[in-house]
Design an enzyme around this catalytic site. Sequence first.
Site, PDB file in Angstrom:
ATOM      1  N   THR A  62       6.849  -6.425   7.862  1.00 15.56           N
ATOM      2  CA  THR A  62       7.706  -6.662   6.430  1.00 15.56           C
ATOM      3  C   THR A  62       6.325  -8.388   5.729  1.00 15.56           C
ATOM      4  OG1 THR A  62       9.048  -7.411   7.108  1.00 15.56           O
ATOM      5  CG2 THR A  62       9.682  -5.499   6.124  1.00 15.56           C
ATOM      6  N   TYR A 125      -0.031  -4.118   2.665  1.00 14.82           N
ATOM      7  CA  TYR A 125       1.817  -4.406   2.766  1.00 14.82           C
ATOM      8  C   TYR A 125       2.026  -2.902   1.778  1.00 14.82           C
ATOM      9  CZ  TYR A 125       6.860  -3.975   2.065  1.00 14.82           C
ATOM     10  OH  TYR A 125       8.124  -3.704   2.586  1.00 14.82           O
TER      11      TYR A 125
END
Length: 287
Positions: A62, A125
């Site tokens: 993350t 991401y």
Amino acid sequence: MKILVTGYNGQLGYDVVQEGRKRGLHMIGSTIEDLDITDSNQINEYINNLKPDAVIHCAAYTAVDRAEEDREKAWDVNVNGTKYLAEAVKAINAKFMYISTDYVYEGNGDVPYTEDSKIFPQSYYGLTKYEGERVVQNLLTDSFIVRISWVFGINGNNFIKTMLRLGETHDELKVVADQIGSPTYTYDLSKLLIDMIQSQKYGIYQATNEGFCSWADFAEKIFDVAGYSVKVKGITSEEYPTLAVRPKNSRMSKEKLRANGFEPLPHWEHALAHYVNELKQEVQNDK
């Protein structure tokens, strides 16, 4: 019901395990020390031995900015790790829930995204999280995919804790005011996820606390609730450059939750007040 939760050391994984235990479910929380999700052999052995009825996959890479440079690692965790888990779950015919993100969308405009909105991630991401979604959908006939945003919980670092820490030493803070979304309290979200995993209502969902705000609005409310006298100066995303592009529009519709009979999460301001009290209680308990 025996439920494995990956990412137990994270904000969401921790609260999901606690919520399941409150309800008398057999919860197993795994961290990277217990289970390296990028190791397919280890996953197969672990899942075959444990034989859970369901897996709630909270573990993820993350670090949004770092992912732009550490692409191999981000892909390995978010895509390959998800694939190995989904394959192992399929082999034992267990339920699978994948936690995704608002970063899968383009992040422009001011209209809330629906689960069927166009996918166009602007960061690496976001791309890896969407590819994780695709892996799950391709491998499993039925699954839960839950897109969330702006997460905060008791077990880990988050925006609220950062603001409270900075508020101790600053009279004024500059905070981005042109990124709009919904904070998500893991205490509230975990209740929904446990409800969902016990159902047969498979599909893609979006789950955040109700209401929208900017990061600057959020910061102002944090200081108000905590009783800090800190002035918040709103700035643009361009004035606070980051390696990865942040979505300016993270608004997500939660109508599908209601349509499927799930209880919407409380308003983010209610969640914030509850969370700040939780933090204060934690400090008192440590004394």
